[in-house]
Motif scaffolding. Structure first.
Motif, PDB file in Angstrom:
ATOM      1  N   CYS A  51       0.229   8.678  36.823  1.00 23.01           N
ATOM      2  CA  CYS A  51      -0.048   9.783  37.744  1.00 23.01           C
ATOM      3  C   CYS A  51      -0.677  10.987  37.049  1.00 23.01           C
ATOM      4  N   SER A  82       1.765  10.115  44.607  1.00 23.92           N
ATOM      5  CA  SER A  82       2.648   9.592  43.563  1.00 23.92           C
ATOM      6  C   SER A  82       3.736   8.729  44.176  1.00 23.92           C
ATOM      7  N   THR A 112      -1.090  16.714  36.515  1.00 22.36           N
ATOM      8  CA  THR A 112      -1.314  15.640  37.480  1.00 22.36           C
ATOM      9  C   THR A 112      -2.318  16.060  38.545  1.00 22.36           C
TER      10      THR A 112
END
Length: 800
Positions: free
Chosen positions: A294, A316, A342
């Protein structure tokens, strides 16, 4: 400058007051006012809804249907404060009450029917049940692409009906398309098997069934193409270790070569995005080569968003960012740093609380850019607009409870189970049993009375259960004996009653196997045996039985039943997967010949010693001679399995005749196009021009293969025509063979059907070399239909 102690104390007090005020201001800014639900309205931009809220909808351009989706989404996002934006990037988006945007829960599941997993789905008095289809591994065993799509269409219709009853969402985080690399993996039940092409084909067909709105399938602007529901392909990528001997998915680092990554782990996802036009991809908990998936810029932004051109969002797996911080402890990141990292990598939504809790502060600290939040929110809201969340979907407005658990839907569930069931052994043509005879059946074993086990995980509440013993009772007189208290079979006291039932029966049907207490999410197996005393149960009951024994296995992964394969009294073995709510009926229809089985195994069934030869955590698929590790999956395992990938018997016999209008093709190399070096084995002979990179070729050349399927038996039946290719002899690291096409065809007894396949030269015959290049080797490839007995040589050369 001189200061007195009193002045200094005043400065300190003033500083702390300022800090406390700043904290309070930030806290108030990030704590939203109470969220407003959509309530009794079916879509957000209903003028009556805004009137009830006391707002003028005409002031909000994001509710203007005449504007393009991207313009409307931008206006909506621009209407929010930074704190409001951050709050919408979690799976429980609270909305923005001050502008009339209601709350939306993103998480629903529809793996093989609408599931009660997720925040958005609620089973209640209004909608109490849904159709529960077989788990994915059994549905895949049908190798019927139209069936896969049809199931998706029915599931999305029931999802829309639930949505109209305010019982479900519009965004479904299904299907699971991870390739089965190791037979011990606990989540095999959720997946379409071990072949990347088959997995990707299943993904594309099921996603199309879920998402496609009739009449808009071929829309030119894919960013505005309407969606029935939004699907999600997961878990990206190289995710297939859950919990094995102390290693778990929250800490595992998958060390993967570029060759395996491109060839096996990424291919299904690429097909899902490019061919299925899926609306979402979910990244996984694990690391790949040291980097949490991720947070991997290459895997997310460059590949999914860039190379594959995703029309949707990336989400995610739930709490993956928290796992990254507290599980992987990657780079020692704080929550703000991990959230910013992320987001930059391309993760648009956090199924969790890190984005809502920490992105606001991450921007304030200069670790994230507000424009990146804007970009992600735009992706999310465009998907919701395509779903009709803002403007409604009139074509689905009439769907309701009457469209759920219909007779047609339940019959499709039964048909899916029948088509997937695989006949593994049938000595002396023991099956089918004659439905005209009055058999006394002993129906024995821990799965003979199965209910929950038949629907597996990520299931909703089924319309009904047709349990195995009741399905058989429609055809014969049944005496039931439990045999074991459950699949763990830890108490042998139940066996005597089962033996007694078998002693007095014409035929004994033994129902054994696994369930979610043995193989499941967060639970991998350590061996391939039947649990507990099940083997002892089978042997004792078989010894005591008066008549022939039929062994029926309910499982996702393979089990080593070589002892039963060799036992002459066990005449027939059936694998029934986890067959869904209609499982008992489907199994009985196969046993009594109402349905001629045509399913094929989507995974290799290994003998028990296979797993003793390599750890589950070893990721390479090719054999490692130095370590003594065997190859993985049918593509690289050169040993003798218990049952090979694609194996399945029928009550009739089929013959193939394979022809092709052309046996050779010359690829035209451009003036600036170079031959690509392909590594050959030590004893192999490499051509002067070994091959070409697919990226450098137009790849318009096609090979046609015609397969005549002749039913030479006396029963009508389905046959799965499986087509493989094998690379030129001597290419180092090439698969033994690989699936390039398949088709399920019905052929009446004594008749012949012709199935025509057209294969693009590069898509079907290319390989991934050691450096990760996709290449087309020149030389003689072999097209194999079914087993090795029917094949056809195809030669690729070049011109320049």
């Amino acid at each position: 400058m001189f200061t007195t102690p009193l002045t200094r104390m005043a400065q300190i007090i003033a500083f702390f007051v300022l800090v406390c005020f700043s904290y309070l201001a930030t806290s108030l800014a990030t704590t939203p006012p109470p969220a407003i639900p959509l309530g009794n309205y079916s879509y957000v931009c209903d003028p009556a809804r805004f009137t009830e809220l006391g707002m003028d909808m005409s002031k909000f351009a994001w509710c203007n249907k005449d504007l393009p989706y991207d313009v409307r989404a931008k206006d909506l996002v621009d209407s929010m404060t930074l704190a409001e934006k951050a709050l919408q990037l979690g799976d429980k988006a609270p909305g923005v009450p001050r502008i009339g945007l209601p709350m939306y829960y993103w998480w629903s599941e529809a793996l093989h029917g609408v599931s009660d997993v997720g925040h958005a789905t609620k089973f209640n008095d209004v909608v109490a049940n849904v159709t529960s289809f077989p788990t994915v591994i059994l549905t895949t065993a049908s190798f019927n692409q139209s069936l896969w799509k049809n199931i998706g269409q029915v599931v999305s219709t029931e999802a829309r009906a639930m949505r109209n009853a305010a019982s479900a969402g519009l965004t479904y985080w299904s299907p699971n398309i991870n390739v089965v690399r190791d037979p011990r993996w606990g989540r095999i039940t959720e997946t379409p098997g071990e072949d990347p092409f088959v997995v990707g084909t299943y993904a594309s067909q099921y996603v199309r069934g879920l998402q496609d709105v009739e009449g808009t399938e071929n829309a030119t602007d894919l960013n505005s193409r309407p969606l029935k529901v939004a699907a999600c392909c997961k878990h990206y990528a190289a995710y297939d270790v859950d919990a094995w001997l102390g290693v778990d998915r929250y800490h595992f680092d998958a060390i993967v070569t570029e060759q395996d990554m491109e060839e096996t782990f990424l291919r299904p996802f690429e097909m899902c995005v490019k061919d299925g036009d899926v609306a979402s991809v979910m990244c996984s908990y694990n690391r790949v080569n040291g980097i949490p998936t991720c947070a991997d810029l290459n895997l997310l932004n460059r590949t999914i968003r860039g190379d594959w051109n995703l029309h949707g969002y990336i989400v995610s797996d739930c709490d993956s960012i928290e796992v990254m911080v507290h599980g992987h402890k990657w780079l020692g990141d704080t929550p703000e740093e991990a959230s910013a990292r992320t987001l930059r990598a391309g993760l648009d939504m956090d199924c969790g609380t890190f984005y809502p809790d920490f992105l606001n502060n991450a921007v304030a600290l200069g670790k994230a850019r507000e424009s990146d939040l804007d970009k992600s929110l735009n992706y999310l809201y465009i998907v919701l607009m395509r779903l009709g969340y803002f403007d409604g979907s009139p074509q689905y407005s009439s769907l309701g409870k009457a469209d759920i658990c219909t007779d047609e839907n339940m019959e499709l569930a039964a048909e899916a189970a029948r088509e997937g069931i695989v006949l593994l052994k049938n000595e002396d043509n023991n099956l089918p049993l004659d439905p005209k005879k009055q058999y006394n059946l002993a129906v024995v074993g821990p799965h003979a009375n199965a209910t929950l086990a038949m629907v597996g995980n990520y299931a909703g509440i089924p319309c009904r259960y047709v349990i195995p013993k009741d399905g058989l009772a429609k055809y014969a007189n049944v005496t039931y004996a439990q045999g074991c208290e459950n699949v763990l079979c830890e108490n042998g006291s139940y066996i005597e009653e089962a033996k007694q039932a078998a002693t007095n029966a014409d035929v004994t049907v033994l129902f054994v196997g696994l369930d979610l207490t043995v193989e499941a999410e967060s639970l991998d197996r350590t061996d391939l045996y039947l649990p507990g005393s099940q083997t002892d149960l089978i042997n004792q009951v078989t010894d005591a039985s008066k008549g022939p024994v039929i062994l029926v296995i309910l499982s996702a992964g393979g089990v080593d039943v070589s002892f039963a394969q060799e036992n002459e009294k066990i005449k027939s073995i059936i694998w029934a997967g986890f067959p869904g709510q209609e499982g008992g009926s489907a199994i009985a229809d196969v046993i009594f010949g109402k349905y001629n089985p045509g399913g094929r195994l989507p995974i290799t069934w290994f003998k028990s010693d296979y797993v003793l030869q390599l750890p589950m955590t070893s990721m390479p698929l090719r054999p490692n001679e130095t370590l003594g590790y065997p190859g993985r999956t049918y593509k690289f395992f050169s040993g003798t399995p218990l049952y090979p990938f694609g194996y399945g018997l029928s009550y009739t016999t089929f013959n193939y005749k394979v022809t092709s209008p052309s046996s050779s093709i010359n690829i035209q190399l451009g003036k600036t196009q170079q031959c690509h070096n392909i590594i050959y084995k030590v004893n192999g002979t490499s051509p002067a021009c070994a091959g070409v990179q697919v990226a450098d070729s137009s790849c318009t050349e096609e090979i046609q293969v015609d397969v005549q399927v002749q039913n030479v038996g006396n029963k009508d039946g389905d046959n799965v025509v499986m087509v493989y290719s094998s690379a030129p002899s001597g290419v180092a690291g090439a698969p033994i063979k690989q699936v390039i096409g398949f088709e399920r065809v019905f052929v009446r007894a004594g008749e012949t059907q012709t199935v025509t396949f057209k294969f693009n030269a590069c898509k079907s015959f290319s390989l991934i070399d050691q450096k990760g290049y996709k290449v087309l080797p020149f030389g003689e490839h072999t097209v194999i239909v079914g087993d090795e007995s029917t094949s056809l040589p195809i030669t690729f050369g070049f011109q320049k």
